[in-house]
Write a protein that holds these residues in place. Structure first.
Motif: not given
Length: 377
Positions: A114-124, A332-349
């Motif tokens: 899923k991460s690979a598809l998103i990073e390569n814009r193969l998964l919308p 936070d005005k810097s949040i984008t849909s792309e930064s959301m997806h990064k948060y969703f796929f990375d481990p959190i505390s």
């Protein structure tokens, strides 16, 4: 011998058999596997398989048929595409039906795909689904509930707060939202539930809308709520717990009579807890095996990758623990849909505070909840 899909090499080995491929599981795991095979190997699957008619939510997904497992050729390659925690009954079912070429998709490789598809814009990126807790308390109080409803005081999300959240999400990623689910707690306890459907359709007229309920109050909802559900094309999804087992036929008849679109889960006869209050788990390992990692929660100007992270403050207030609430602040005005997806796929505390699931027979809790009911250690 069960074969595991955990690498490119394992997929290439599978493809050498040159047989039809059926994906057993039509949720996020199955759709991601389908996209990965198509984009990387130009392979079209034969179809998605489910266990029974109740599991068929739609006849097709991306123009690929969804059918009962029994309808497929037993000589096909069968890939079980659900999380590892839910694979055992599907494995048993597949072998009982005579499938011998069975493969299981490991959680870690699913997340890699899923991460690979998103990073390569193969998964919308537009495939963003999230949940909104419009109530925190419940009328069933399942032991070990990971939404922490048995620990919650009565709490109703206001329509004004919800409107602000919808407005902000529409600004950040309006065209990227495909599904919104209203739940709780028990959402039918909310006195102004109708307004939530209207607000969603104001900002997201084309997305899929679901109402997730335990069904206890369903047959007694007023006509104006029934009309709102129909007019907003909302799907009522009912989780079938043991106390409702004898009422299923009546509930189904009610929804058909009222022309309500609906989905039913299987009977939930077991629950699990996964809280590790010591916080010493490996966050990456826990994320890779997480059963909640696709349950994004939006509430009161914040978004979290799972219910445990969003509601850890409820757990902490009740038991005096210190599980971190690792969430995104939508102000936070810097949040984008792309930064959301990064948060969703990375481990959190918060991931360090989950452990190996402890399963037990479903039951209700009452009175003062002991911490032993909520932890897996």
């Amino acid at each position: 011998m069960i074969k595991k899909i955990d690498s490119y090499e394992s997929i290439q080995e599978l493809l050498l058999e040159n047989r039809d491929i059926v994906l057993y599981g039509a949720g996020n795991y199955g759709i991601t596997m389908k996209d990965f095979l198509k984009k990387n190997y130009n392979i079209d699957i034969s179809g998605f398989a489910v266990s029974n008619d109740i599991d068929i939510k739609s006849e097709t997904i991306d123009e690929i048929y969804v059918k009962k497992l029994s309808q497929y050729d037993k000589e096909s390659i069968l890939i079980i595409t659900v999380s590892e925690q839910h694979q055992a009954p599907l494995l048993n079912n597949a072998y009982e039906m005579g499938f011998s070429r069975v493969h299981i998709l490991l959680n870690e490789f699913y997340r890699y795909m899923k991460s690979a598809l998103i990073e390569n814009r193969l998964l919308p990126l537009e495939k963003l689904n999230f949940e909104v807790h419009i109530t925190e308390h419940c009328n069933l109080n399942c032991k070990g509930c990971y939404h922490f409803s048995p620990l919650s005081e009565p709490d109703f999300l206001s329509v004004e707060e919800f409107n602000c959240d919808m407005e902000r999400m529409a600004f950040i990623c309006k065209e990227k939202v495909s599904s919104i689910t209203l739940l709780g707690g028990e959402p039918l306890l909310h006195p102004d539930i109708i307004s939530f459907f209207k607000v969603i359709r104001e900002y997201f007229p084309d997305c899929r809308v679901k109402l997730l309920t335990n069904g206890i109050l369903l047959r007694w909802i007023p006509e104006k709520l029934i009309r709102a559900i129909r007019e907003t094309n909302t799907i009522v999804k009912m989780t079938l717990y043991p106390p409702l087992k004898e009422q299923i036929d009546d509930i189904v008849e009610f929804m058909r009579t009222k022309k309500i679109r609906f989905e039913l889960s299987k009977i939930v006869d077991e629950f699990w807890t996964q809280i590790n209050i010591n916080g010493d788990s490996d966050p990456k390992k826990m994320l890779n095996r997480c059963v909640n990692s696709d349950c994004v929660v939006l509430k009161r100007g914040r978004i979290a990758k799972c219910p445990i992270s969003m509601n850890s403050n409820v757990f902490n207030n009740y038991f005096g623990t210190e599980i971190p609430q690792d969430i995104l602040d939508l102000s936070d005005k810097s949040i984008t849909s792309e930064s959301m997806h990064k948060y969703f796929f990375d481990p959190i505390s918060t991931c360090a505070y989950c452990g190996l699931e402890k399963y037990y027979e479903w039951e209700q809790t009452s009175g003062k909840v002991d911490v032993s009911e909520m932890i897996c250690m």
